[in-house]
Scaffold this active site. Sequence first.
Site, PDB file in Angstrom:
ATOM      1  N   CYS A  79      11.263  47.463  36.051  1.00  0.00           N
ATOM      2  CA  CYS A  79      12.574  47.383  35.404  1.00  0.00           C
ATOM      3  C   CYS A  79      13.136  48.769  35.115  1.00  0.00           C
ATOM      4  O   CYS A  79      12.396  49.702  34.815  1.00  0.00           O
ATOM      5  CB  CYS A  79      12.466  46.657  34.073  1.00  0.00           C
ATOM      6  SG  CYS A  79      11.902  44.982  34.238  1.00  0.00           S
TER       7      CYS A  79
ATOM      8  N   ARG B  53      13.164  51.842  42.076  1.00  0.00           N
ATOM      9  CA  ARG B  53      11.999  51.419  41.298  1.00  0.00           C
ATOM     10  C   ARG B  53      11.553  50.006  41.665  1.00  0.00           C
ATOM     11  O   ARG B  53      10.452  49.598  41.316  1.00  0.00           O
ATOM     12  CB  ARG B  53      12.340  51.471  39.800  1.00  0.00           C
ATOM     13  CG  ARG B  53      12.628  52.857  39.290  1.00  0.00           C
ATOM     14  CD  ARG B  53      13.350  52.818  37.967  1.00  0.00           C
ATOM     15  NE  ARG B  53      12.542  52.286  36.884  1.00  0.00           N
ATOM     16  CZ  ARG B  53      11.854  53.028  36.033  1.00  0.00           C
ATOM     17  NH1 ARG B  53      11.890  54.329  36.130  1.00  0.00           N
ATOM     18  NH2 ARG B  53      11.151  52.476  35.063  1.00  0.00           N
TER      19      ARG B  53
ATOM     20  N   GLY C  28       9.194  46.576  30.128  1.00  0.00           N
ATOM     21  CA  GLY C  28       7.868  46.431  29.534  1.00  0.00           C
ATOM     22  C   GLY C  28       7.518  44.970  29.346  1.00  0.00           C
ATOM     23  O   GLY C  28       8.125  44.089  29.972  1.00  0.00           O
TER      24      GLY C  28
ATOM     25  N   GLU D 261      -5.067  53.662  53.703  1.00  0.00           N
ATOM     26  CA  GLU D 261      -3.701  54.063  53.360  1.00  0.00           C
ATOM     27  C   GLU D 261      -2.741  53.653  54.491  1.00  0.00           C
ATOM     28  O   GLU D 261      -1.635  53.169  54.241  1.00  0.00           O
ATOM     29  CB  GLU D 261      -3.660  55.580  53.099  1.00  0.00           C
ATOM     30  CG  GLU D 261      -2.284  56.217  52.990  1.00  0.00           C
ATOM     31  CD  GLU D 261      -1.422  55.703  51.838  1.00  0.00           C
ATOM     32  OE1 GLU D 261      -1.901  54.909  51.014  1.00  0.00           O
ATOM     33  OE2 GLU D 261      -0.228  56.066  51.786  1.00  0.00           O
TER      34      GLU D 261
ATOM     35  N   LYS E 221       0.413  51.082  54.083  1.00  0.00           N
ATOM     36  CA  LYS E 221       1.795  51.416  54.458  1.00  0.00           C
ATOM     37  C   LYS E 221       2.386  50.301  55.310  1.00  0.00           C
ATOM     38  O   LYS E 221       3.516  49.868  55.094  1.00  0.00           O
ATOM     39  CB  LYS E 221       1.873  52.733  55.257  1.00  0.00           C
ATOM     40  CG  LYS E 221       1.638  54.011  54.512  1.00  0.00           C
ATOM     41  CD  LYS E 221       2.751  54.418  53.575  1.00  0.00           C
ATOM     42  CE  LYS E 221       2.562  53.851  52.201  1.00  0.00           C
ATOM     43  NZ  LYS E 221       1.801  54.594  51.259  1.00  0.00           N
TER      44      LYS E 221
ATOM     45  N   GLU F 132       2.950  47.041  53.189  1.00  0.00           N
ATOM     46  CA  GLU F 132       3.979  47.012  52.153  1.00  0.00           C
ATOM     47  C   GLU F 132       5.393  47.097  52.695  1.00  0.00           C
ATOM     48  O   GLU F 132       6.300  46.527  52.104  1.00  0.00           O
ATOM     49  CB  GLU F 132       3.717  48.019  51.034  1.00  0.00           C
ATOM     50  CG  GLU F 132       3.792  49.462  51.389  1.00  0.00           C
ATOM     51  CD  GLU F 132       3.489  50.384  50.189  1.00  0.00           C
ATOM     52  OE1 GLU F 132       3.638  49.987  49.035  1.00  0.00           O
ATOM     53  OE2 GLU F 132       3.110  51.538  50.450  1.00  0.00           O
TER      54      GLU F 132
ATOM     55  N   HIS G 207     -20.377  44.016  60.354  1.00  0.00           N
ATOM     56  CA  HIS G 207     -20.923  43.155  59.299  1.00  0.00           C
ATOM     57  C   HIS G 207     -19.949  42.054  58.882  1.00  0.00           C
ATOM     58  O   HIS G 207     -20.119  41.446  57.835  1.00  0.00           O
ATOM     59  CB  HIS G 207     -21.318  44.009  58.085  1.00  0.00           C
ATOM     60  CG  HIS G 207     -22.384  45.003  58.403  1.00  0.00           C
ATOM     61  ND1 HIS G 207     -23.697  44.648  58.612  1.00  0.00           N
ATOM     62  CD2 HIS G 207     -22.321  46.340  58.617  1.00  0.00           C
ATOM     63  CE1 HIS G 207     -24.411  45.727  58.906  1.00  0.00           C
ATOM     64  NE2 HIS G 207     -23.598  46.764  58.922  1.00  0.00           N
TER      65      HIS G 207
ATOM     66  N   LYS H 224       8.423  50.787  42.367  1.00  0.00           N
ATOM     67  CA  LYS H 224       8.016  52.177  42.572  1.00  0.00           C
ATOM     68  C   LYS H 224       7.048  52.618  41.483  1.00  0.00           C
ATOM     69  O   LYS H 224       6.088  53.320  41.739  1.00  0.00           O
ATOM     70  CB  LYS H 224       9.264  53.071  42.569  1.00  0.00           C
ATOM     71  CG  LYS H 224       8.971  54.539  42.817  1.00  0.00           C
ATOM     72  CD  LYS H 224       8.490  54.765  44.242  1.00  0.00           C
ATOM     73  CE  LYS H 224       8.051  56.187  44.499  1.00  0.00           C
ATOM     74  NZ  LYS H 224       7.176  56.269  45.682  1.00  0.00           N
TER      75      LYS H 224
END
Length: 609
Positions: free
Chosen positions: A2, A27, A99, A479, A483, A486, A502, A604
């Site tokens: 938010c 964000r 929050g 990583e 990428k 997402e 395995h 973000k």
Amino acid sequence: MCGIIGLVSKKEVSSTLLEGLKRLEYRGYDSSGIATISNEKIERVRSKGNLSFLEEKLLNSSLPGNIGIGHTRWATHGSPEEKNAHPHITDKVAVVHNGIIENNNQLRNQLIEAGVEFSSDTDTEVVCHIITSYLNTGLSAYDSIRATMSDVRGTYAFGVLILNEPNKLFAVRGGSPLAIGSANNENFIGSDTYSLSAYSDNITYLKDGDVAEIENDSYRIFDHSNSLVEREKQSIIESITLSEKGIFKHFMLKEIHEQPEVIAKSLSNYIDMDNGVLNIPNLPHDLSTITNVTLVACGSSYYAGLIARDWFEKFTNIKVDVEIASEFRYREAPMASNGLTIFISQSGETADTLAALKHCKYLGQKTISIVNVGDSSMCRNSDASLKIYAGPEIGVASTKAFTCQLGVLACLAIKIGTSNGSLSEYQEKEYVKSLLSVPRLISNTLDKEDEIKNLAHDLSNITTTLYLGRGQMYPVAMEGALKLKEISYVHAEGYPAGEMKHGPIALLEKDLPVFIMSPSNNLYEKTVSNLNEVIARDASVILFTDKEGLDNIGLLKNKIKAFVLDKSDIISAPFIYTIPNQLIAYYIALLKGTDVDQPRNLAKSVTVE
Ligand code: M6R
């Protein structure tokens, strides 16, 4: 996560608030809204989805007023619908919130018993009603807000409008960031520096427990004990132009291309360029006596920690643990008494990492945070912080912040190694030399963008994929997979190449794309064995290696797609091998038409648990 914006001015505010919301978009959000006070009434416009829907609504319903608050919502309590979008209002109060109110259920039930009717599923509406109920008892606006703060438990930043104080904007901080920015005859509140940087050249961060009363030409801040306090005014150093897309279609692509420059800038803060040695500012710890190092982070920052583990172990001879913050904070793991815990975070506001930091401080650990946002909570709460100087990262997918984190982590590992005598001066210079070659090597890799673009084109229809690597290439693989997941929503798994047999080997089938990252180092031959296992099952290998690596596999190269990168070493390899993964994810996402900079469901800065 938010985002809050607020403005009190002499002019109409709704269009500026909308612009402010656009600066909060990065964000992550799923709905938005604005409320103002005008003609003795609180007015609001809200919308589900992209800000363009709110913009359209604002065109049709003018929202007059010289004071207002705006919000981008990332759903926690209640689904992403218009009824749950902020601001939440009563006939006397409007509230925006970042929050979580943890005792929401209990407070909501009490209010319902008292006859309050709710129009949303949010915890924020509870706050709105509590303030209203205090106002109804005759308390002042300020006292009603204070009383409400005593009732709620959780983390919050609130922007509040009160109808009977039509010239005052109230800003409240209790765990989530909120700042004031001032300009000529108008004052703003915002969740971060970026949202305020277009309007103000200075910023004042509130502290937990603060309530600010803000008018167009002045503001007063009261701390948790109701004392009037001065909070430091900081200048906004990062220029707005740094945050614009320029020639690039997306912030993510721009940020990928910025890497050579920002890494060089970042390193220049920690390296004495003339002498090729480290120049880390004095830290409040005796690094020569540290017995244990723990790296704590989330997401990409966690992968940066996993990569850095190799550096810390090799350069310092100290035991190193790397922890996912959300797991670590509840595990109650014993910590060595002379241990150093390092917190890695782009935003410096990630709730789990911040909670882990507080936990470690409580346990008496030495703490250092490695952050991008210099005035962030993590920065303020740790013994010392090392900024990564990546500049504002707007794309939700971390790219330049990740590689800048690696740069600073490498510097710190070398520094501890030289401090405890594990590294000689000669070794320090050699590793620093290698670090200084990173910007050039990344540029060389970026020059191959067209090749990667073509590769992405061939892969645009994939639905699942594996990324494999050994040693540092294992976190690089994770990583890379993160990428892709997402931003393109393609299922991807990063796995240690040696572990594949395995279990994940069962996934291999004809044409399944498998990315293998392997520079020609001591692990190369082992990785080639794993590559053979993949080929034997008809899956399709895309190998990232260097010229020597390619030459070493002889005729096998005819059975794979190979992508040749520059020769690397223990310092430079993770940087170089990260770049193609960023570009592949970007171009696949582009072909799939997803929202690259603001992927669905993601934020973000994750300021909730
Ligand atoms: O701000 P932080 O570095 O603490 O954020 C941690 C993660 O939320 C972040 O790295 C996330 O995984 C990114 N979306 C990765 O691209």
